[in-house]
Design an enzyme around this catalytic site. Structure first.
Site, PDB file in Angstrom:
ATOM      1  N   SER A 159       0.828  -1.216   0.000  1.00 61.96           N
ATOM      2  CA  SER A 159       0.000   0.000   0.000  1.00 61.96           C
ATOM      3  C   SER A 159       0.859   1.262   0.000  1.00 61.96           C
ATOM      4  O   SER A 159       2.039   1.236   0.357  1.00 61.96           O
ATOM      5  CB  SER A 159      -0.918  -0.013   1.225  1.00 61.96           C
TER       6      SER A 159
HETATM    7  N1  SAM Z   1       0.062  -4.346   4.074  1.00 58.46           N
HETATM    8  C1  SAM Z   1       0.634  -5.188   3.034  1.00 58.46           C
HETATM    9  C2  SAM Z   1       2.063  -4.824   2.765  1.00 58.46           C
HETATM   10  O1  SAM Z   1       2.631  -4.031   3.548  1.00 58.46           O
HETATM   11  O2  SAM Z   1       2.634  -5.327   1.802  1.00 58.46           O
HETATM   12  C3  SAM Z   1      -0.168  -5.108   1.765  1.00 58.46           C
HETATM   13  C4  SAM Z   1      -1.415  -5.865   1.846  1.00 58.46           C
HETATM   14  S1  SAM Z   1      -2.232  -6.048   0.304  1.00 58.46           S
HETATM   15  C5  SAM Z   1      -2.915  -4.454   0.046  1.00 58.46           C
HETATM   16  C6  SAM Z   1      -3.620  -7.050   0.836  1.00 58.46           C
HETATM   17  C7  SAM Z   1      -3.242  -8.457   1.162  1.00 58.46           C
HETATM   18  O3  SAM Z   1      -4.373  -9.083   1.751  1.00 58.46           O
HETATM   19  C8  SAM Z   1      -2.861  -9.288  -0.056  1.00 58.46           C
HETATM   20  O4  SAM Z   1      -1.605  -9.863   0.118  1.00 58.46           O
HETATM   21  C9  SAM Z   1      -3.965 -10.348  -0.134  1.00 58.46           C
HETATM   22  O5  SAM Z   1      -3.524 -11.586  -0.627  1.00 58.46           O
HETATM   23  C10 SAM Z   1      -4.368 -10.429   1.332  1.00 58.46           C
HETATM   24  N2  SAM Z   1      -5.710 -11.003   1.555  1.00 58.46           N
HETATM   25  C11 SAM Z   1      -6.855 -10.802   0.843  1.00 58.46           C
HETATM   26  N3  SAM Z   1      -7.860 -11.519   1.367  1.00 58.46           N
HETATM   27  C12 SAM Z   1      -7.344 -12.185   2.440  1.00 58.46           C
HETATM   28  C13 SAM Z   1      -7.881 -13.090   3.380  1.00 58.46           C
HETATM   29  N4  SAM Z   1      -9.180 -13.472   3.361  1.00 58.46           N
HETATM   30  N5  SAM Z   1      -7.068 -13.591   4.337  1.00 58.46           N
HETATM   31  C14 SAM Z   1      -5.759 -13.229   4.392  1.00 58.46           C
HETATM   32  N6  SAM Z   1      -5.180 -12.380   3.525  1.00 58.46           N
HETATM   33  C15 SAM Z   1      -5.967 -11.857   2.556  1.00 58.46           C
END
Ligand code: SAM
Length: 220
Positions: free
Chosen positions: A64
């Site tokens: 993000s």
């Molecule tokens: N904060 C992270 C970073 O610093 O890199 C970025 C996160 S990214 C915007 C959102 C993440 O949430 C993705 O890696 C995605 O695979 C994960 N995600 C989506 N749905 C999810 C779920 N139900 N359980 C766990 N992770 C999930």
């Protein structure tokens, strides 16, 4: 990228993107000065790591924008004694920022490739207060509950019951939530078992993906 250069770029990022936009929590600012964001992005994006934008991290996901991460961490009102649950480890960058500030971070990622990469990265950087899990974060992580704080890094359609149950009384949850207008950044306090919501403007996150079947969570 040489780390001295990266250190200078982190300082500029903190001054121009965070302090200039009103981020004032010293613990959050210090964590951003310390964590090498360029080591959390694919090599071809290293030069862009301190820019004011999200970046691709593979598997259709993103790290993000620094400002939105800082805002979410500030809204959590983090303290060194906190145990935090993070949903959506992604690259592990936000996990590392949290680990600089709080006692323990429990983080869940559903995509195996990202999970293993983040695990290796955080281990290499020496974080020992981080516990990573592979699975569906919408189910929460009851084994280690209650948590003082919960942060969700993907946009949820609603607030899952597991998260409410696993947040301690008086605890704070911050998440992007789908609404009629798109997505809103929401802070929620748990009081007498119920959540009180506060809205902090629009945001754009990848969607939270709920697994159909309840797969086993794997802690590695
Ligand atoms: N904060 C992270 C970073 O610093 O890199 C970025 C996160 S990214 C915007 C959102 C993440 O949430 C993705 O890696 C995605 O695979 C994960 N995600 C989506 N749905 C999810 C779920 N139900 N359980 C766990 N992770 C999930």
């Amino acid at each position: 990228m040489h780390d001295d250069g990266a250190c200078e770029r982190r300082k500029k990022m903190v001054e121009r993107q965070l302090i200039a936009r009103g981020i004032a929590d010293q613990r959050v600012l210090e964590a951003f000065l310390k964590v090498p964001r360029h080591l959390f992005v694919p090599e071809e994006y290293e030069d862009l790591a301190y820019q004011d934008s999200p970046l691709p991290i593979g598997s259709g996901q993103t790290i993000s924008q620094p400002y939105i991460v800082a805002l979410m961490l500030e809204l959590l009102e983090l303290s060194p004694e906190d145990r935090v649950l993070e949903i959506g480890t992604g690259s592990g960058y936000q996990t590392a920022l949290l680990a600089e500030i709080v006692r323990e971070v429990y983080s869940i990622e559903r995509i195996p490739k990202l999970f293993f990469e983040a695990k290796e990265r955080l281990h290499r950087l020496g974080y020992t207060n981080v516990y990573l899990f592979l699975g569906d974060g919408s189910k929460g992580l009851p084994e280690f509950a209650p948590y003082d704080k919960i942060i969700v890094s993907a946009c949820a359609k609603h607030i899952y019951e597991a998260w409410v149950e696993e947040l301690r009384e008086g605890g704070i949850m911050v998440l992007p939530l789908e609404d009629a207008h798109g997505q809103s950044l929401v802070r929620a306090w748990k009081r007498k078992g119920k959540l009180r919501l506060e809205y902090h403007g629009g945001c754009i996150f990848v969607p939270l993906v709920e697994e159909d079947a309840h797969g086993e969570q794997e802690n590695l």
